[in-house]
Structure formats: structure tokens, C-alpha cells
Write a protein that holds these residues in place. Structure first.
Motif, PDB file in Angstrom:
ATOM      1  N   ASP A 172     -40.633  23.794  33.810  1.00  0.00           N
ATOM      2  CA  ASP A 172     -40.187  22.275  33.738  1.00  0.00           C
ATOM      3  C   ASP A 172     -41.596  21.559  34.662  1.00  0.00           C
ATOM      4  O   ASP A 172     -41.341  20.550  34.222  1.00  0.00           O
ATOM      5  N   CYS A 173     -42.110  21.943  36.066  1.00  0.00           N
ATOM      6  CA  CYS A 173     -43.158  21.650  36.811  1.00  0.00           C
ATOM      7  C   CYS A 173     -44.363  22.296  36.026  1.00  0.00           C
ATOM      8  O   CYS A 173     -45.091  22.191  37.566  1.00  0.00           O
ATOM      9  N   ILE A 174     -44.698  22.847  35.604  1.00  0.00           N
ATOM     10  CA  ILE A 174     -46.112  23.952  35.252  1.00  0.00           C
ATOM     11  C   ILE A 174     -46.667  23.286  33.802  1.00  0.00           C
ATOM     12  O   ILE A 174     -45.810  23.478  32.984  1.00  0.00           O
ATOM     13  N   ALA A 175     -47.881  23.095  33.375  1.00  0.00           N
ATOM     14  CA  ALA A 175     -48.446  22.480  31.961  1.00  0.00           C
ATOM     15  C   ALA A 175     -49.620  23.044  31.861  1.00  0.00           C
ATOM     16  O   ALA A 175     -50.898  23.532  33.243  1.00  0.00           O
ATOM     17  N   HIS A 176     -50.038  23.810  30.642  1.00  0.00           N
ATOM     18  CA  HIS A 176     -51.581  23.867  30.220  1.00  0.00           C
ATOM     19  C   HIS A 176     -51.996  22.936  28.995  1.00  0.00           C
ATOM     20  O   HIS A 176     -51.071  22.291  28.184  1.00  0.00           O
ATOM     21  N   ARG A 177     -53.233  22.437  29.553  1.00  0.00           N
ATOM     22  CA  ARG A 177     -53.871  21.393  28.487  1.00  0.00           C
ATOM     23  C   ARG A 177     -55.429  21.858  28.607  1.00  0.00           C
ATOM     24  O   ARG A 177     -55.762  22.373  29.180  1.00  0.00           O
ATOM     25  N   TRP A 178     -56.136  21.651  27.660  1.00  0.00           N
ATOM     26  CA  TRP A 178     -57.213  22.452  26.921  1.00  0.00           C
ATOM     27  C   TRP A 178     -57.995  21.527  26.160  1.00  0.00           C
ATOM     28  O   TRP A 178     -56.818  20.248  25.535  1.00  0.00           O
ATOM     29  N   GLN A 179     -59.183  20.860  26.475  1.00  0.00           N
ATOM     30  CA  GLN A 179     -60.116  19.789  25.421  1.00  0.00           C
ATOM     31  C   GLN A 179     -61.253  20.804  24.672  1.00  0.00           C
ATOM     32  O   GLN A 179     -61.712  21.779  25.547  1.00  0.00           O
ATOM     33  N   ASN A 180     -61.583  21.071  23.891  1.00  0.00           N
ATOM     34  CA  ASN A 180     -61.807  21.382  22.547  1.00  0.00           C
ATOM     35  C   ASN A 180     -64.026  20.729  23.317  1.00  0.00           C
ATOM     36  O   ASN A 180     -63.742  19.579  23.079  1.00  0.00           O
ATOM     37  N   GLU A 181     -64.575  21.336  22.304  1.00  0.00           N
ATOM     38  CA  GLU A 181     -66.214  20.890  22.435  1.00  0.00           C
ATOM     39  C   GLU A 181     -66.007  20.072  21.491  1.00  0.00           C
ATOM     40  O   GLU A 181     -65.643  19.331  20.689  1.00  0.00           O
ATOM     41  N   ARG A 182     -66.872  19.240  22.026  1.00  0.00           N
ATOM     42  CA  ARG A 182     -66.980  17.971  21.544  1.00  0.00           C
ATOM     43  C   ARG A 182     -67.806  17.069  21.038  1.00  0.00           C
ATOM     44  O   ARG A 182     -67.920  16.679  19.673  1.00  0.00           O
ATOM     45  N   HIS A 183     -68.818  18.318  20.700  1.00  0.00           N
ATOM     46  CA  HIS A 183     -70.647  18.149  19.742  1.00  0.00           C
ATOM     47  C   HIS A 183     -69.853  19.019  18.201  1.00  0.00           C
ATOM     48  O   HIS A 183     -69.579  20.457  17.658  1.00  0.00           O
ATOM     49  N   PRO A 184     -69.452  18.192  17.264  1.00  0.00           N
ATOM     50  CA  PRO A 184     -68.974  18.703  16.238  1.00  0.00           C
ATOM     51  C   PRO A 184     -69.996  20.077  15.273  1.00  0.00           C
ATOM     52  O   PRO A 184     -68.831  21.282  15.467  1.00  0.00           O
ATOM     53  N   PRO A 185     -71.011  20.424  15.867  1.00  0.00           N
ATOM     54  CA  PRO A 185     -71.752  21.405  15.070  1.00  0.00           C
ATOM     55  C   PRO A 185     -71.149  22.486  16.138  1.00  0.00           C
ATOM     56  O   PRO A 185     -70.828  24.274  16.044  1.00  0.00           O
ATOM     57  N   ARG A 186     -70.984  22.762  17.497  1.00  0.00           N
ATOM     58  CA  ARG A 186     -71.197  23.704  18.239  1.00  0.00           C
ATOM     59  C   ARG A 186     -69.241  23.616  18.381  1.00  0.00           C
ATOM     60  O   ARG A 186     -69.125  24.963  18.001  1.00  0.00           O
TER      61      ARG A 186
END
Length: 220
Positions: A172-186
Motif C-alpha cells: 500500500d505504501c511502497i513503490a518501485h520506479r525505474w528509468q531506462n537508458e536515455r541514449h538509444p545506442p546504449r
């Protein structure tokens, strides 16, 4: 042709970044498209049979008048969109607008003019049945953007591709968030070698989740 192809493949909603139909405002905003190209795209959307589509407008740009905004609203509404987003221009740090502002090259509109524009938008859209359900978003009843409402209500979402963000609730009170690499070749290289390309991730605690619940809820 392309819109018909998207429709046949199962795409059921489109969002078009018109921003304005006034050439001088498009130039100021640095947009590469023209007003005629926006009109052509809207006609293609309707011809392809899309009933569910959104149009984005930006208001309170330096040099914009109430008559400019009124003309933008009139033309946009002539295409009968079931959803419209109207965003007041904000000057963000580390942007060209911010540098121009600090150099004295542009001046934001006076607050009373921006307020008058916001009131004009709400009045014009309410007159055609587009109800305000979020700070900058208006829709016919039942046509609210489920995608965006999910964000504002702290729901789960999966972002696919370079630079995409994802969010998953854990209890109810915790979440996991993430972001992918922004540079397309990487991004592509890491997907090929590791099967995932996460650049940043975090787990929110109770205090952070509560704060986000409050400020996201205020948007609605």
C-alpha cells in the motif's frame, strides 16, 4: 494512409501537439510544424475514423493575445475533439526560454492576462461539453485520458524504450520506479547484452508515497 494503418493495427487514441495555429507563436515556441500541417493531420485523424483523440494547446506565451487564444480555441473546437489539453507556458531551468528570460530577451505575460486566458479556456470548453477534470485537461464525460489519470492516482505503468519510466506498487505504501537508458545506442546495446537497460531505480518509502499522493491528487 499512416493513420488508417495505425487504426487497423489496434491503435485507438491519438494525441496531437498543435500548440497553436498562430504562425508567430509557433515560431516563438520553436515548433517545426506549421498550422496547415496541424489542420491536415486533424483531417487525416477524422478521415481514418479515430473518435478518441486529444489536441494539445499552449497558452500564455509572450506576445500572445486573448484574440490569438480565442482563434486557437475556435479552430481546435471546429474539429470536435473529445479531449483537449491546455498548458500554460512555464519557464523551466536549463532551457532556452530560461536563458532568454534571464538575458531580458523575453518577458512572461502579466499574471492577470494569464488568468484571463485560463478563464477564457474554461468558459469556451465548458460551452461545448468539455469538462475540466485536471489542472490542464478537459474532456467530454467518459473521455478522460485513462493513461494520465493512472499516473495521477499513483497506478502502475510500464515504459518501453530508451528513456522510458516505469512504476510498480509494492504493497500500500511502497513503490518501485525505474528509468531506462536515455541514449538509444546504449539502450539497445544493454538490451542485447543484459536483457534490460535500467539507468536509475529507487524504492519509495511511506513518507515519499504520502507526499506524492497529496500533490498528484491536487492536480485533479
Amino acid at each position: 494512409k499512416h493513420f488508417s494503418g495505425y487504426r487497423s493495427c489496434g491503435v485507438n487514441r491519438l494525441s496531437l501537439g498543435a500548440q497553436s495555429f498562430q504562425p508567430h507563436l509557433l515560431r516563438f515556441l520553436g515548433r517545426l510544424h506549421t498550422a496547415d500541417e496541424t489542420r491536415e493531420a486533424l483531417r487525416a485523424i477524422l478521415k481514418a475514423g479515430f473518435e478518441n483523440f486529444n489536441v494539445d494547446l499552449i497558452y500564455a506565451s509572450p506576445g500572445q493575445s486573448l484574440s490569438d487564444l480565442s482563434a486557437d480555441l475556435e479552430e481546435t473546437l471546429s474539429f470536435h475533439p473529445p479531449h483537449l489539453s491546455a498548458y500554460g507556458l512555464t519557464i523551466e531551468e536549463k532551457t532556452i526560454f530560461c536563458r532568454q528570460y534571464r538575458a531580458g530577451k523575453i518577458s512572461p505575460l502579466p499574471e492577470e492576462e494569464e488568468v484571463a486566458m485560463a478563464e477564457l479556456i474554461e468558459e469556451a470548453l465548458a460551452g461545448v461539453g468539455l469538462e475540466r477534470y485536471e489542472i490542464s485537461n478537459y474532456a467530454r464525460p467518459g473521455w478522460q485520458a485513462r493513461h494520465n489519470v493512472n499516473y495521477w492516482q499513483g497506478g502502475d505503468y510500464l515504459g518501453v524504450g530508451a528513456g522510458a519510466h516505469s512504476h510498480q506498487r509494492i504493497g500500500d505504501c511502497i513503490a518501485h520506479r525505474w528509468q531506462n537508458e536515455r541514449h538509444p545506442p546504449r539502450y539497445m546495446a544493454r538490451i542485447a547484452s543484459e536483457g534490460r537497460a535500467v539507468a536509475e531505480e529507487e524504492r519509495t518509502d511511506r513518507h515519499q508515497t504520502a507526499a506524492e499522493f497529496m500533490f498528484l491528487g491536487l492536480r485533479m
